[in-house]
Design an enzyme around this catalytic site. Sequence first.
Site, PDB file in Angstrom:
ATOM      1  N   HIS A   1       0.845  -1.201   0.000  1.00  0.00           N
ATOM      2  CA  HIS A   1       0.000   0.000   0.000  1.00  0.00           C
ATOM      3  C   HIS A   1       0.876   1.246   0.000  1.00  0.00           C
ATOM      4  O   HIS A   1       2.006   1.214   0.502  1.00  0.00           O
ATOM      5  CB  HIS A   1      -0.922   0.001   1.216  1.00  0.00           C
ATOM      6  CG  HIS A   1      -1.872  -1.140   1.242  1.00  0.00           C
ATOM      7  ND1 HIS A   1      -3.065  -1.138   0.550  1.00  0.00           N
ATOM      8  CD2 HIS A   1      -1.797  -2.348   1.842  1.00  0.00           C
ATOM      9  CE1 HIS A   1      -3.685  -2.287   0.743  1.00  0.00           C
ATOM     10  NE2 HIS A   1      -2.942  -3.036   1.522  1.00  0.00           N
TER      11      HIS A   1
ATOM     12  N   ALA B   1      15.163 -18.815   9.202  1.00  0.00           N
ATOM     13  CA  ALA B   1      13.896 -18.612   9.915  1.00  0.00           C
ATOM     14  C   ALA B   1      13.767 -17.175  10.395  1.00  0.00           C
ATOM     15  O   ALA B   1      14.715 -16.580  10.897  1.00  0.00           O
ATOM     16  CB  ALA B   1      13.815 -19.579  11.098  1.00  0.00           C
TER      17      ALA B   1
END
Length: 197
Positions: free
Chosen positions: A114, A159
């Site tokens: 956005h 991770a």
Amino acid sequence: MNEMEKAAAGLLYDANYDPELRRRREAAKARLFEFNHTPPGEQARREVILRGLLGRTGAAFLIEPPFNCDYGYNIELGENFYANVNLVILDCARVAIGDNVFVAPNVGIYTAGHPLDVERRNQGLEYAFPVTIGDNVWIGAGVSILPGVTIGAGSVIGAGAVVVKDVPASVLVAGNPARVLRPITGADRLRFSTKAG
């Protein structure tokens, strides 16, 4: 130019305004609801659902439920793809995934974003940039891959990494934002033995 064409061109578009985009998202959600609520023993049924939803799949692939995406048809999977639970792909643009890609739990692949300015963001405008993941990539648990990123073949994403820019081939990256820690070399084959004793 309609909203789908704007999205494909990488321009700001209104995903809620266009009735065709809404219809396609609703159709994807219906298929995903069915997929995510199949009993554990119905892998063949799950595969049929995903082949009808995704833009392309290899002959062999496995996605563990739950899985969520926006449209499905923008997702292309190579051969021997595996994704553990809670994979989210916001496929407002193309997501191309190569062969032998393994995805750990709780991974998000996001093509949508956005505007930073509040006025356009509050109008509901968004953009979408494609994501490309090369062959033989391993994506660790809790990784976020952001719009427009390309991950080179043979790389490993540690991770929890937040991948905000392109990743070269055959490297280990980790962190927030993700950065290259080192190349992956032949020495990495020696770290773990497959022989007992």
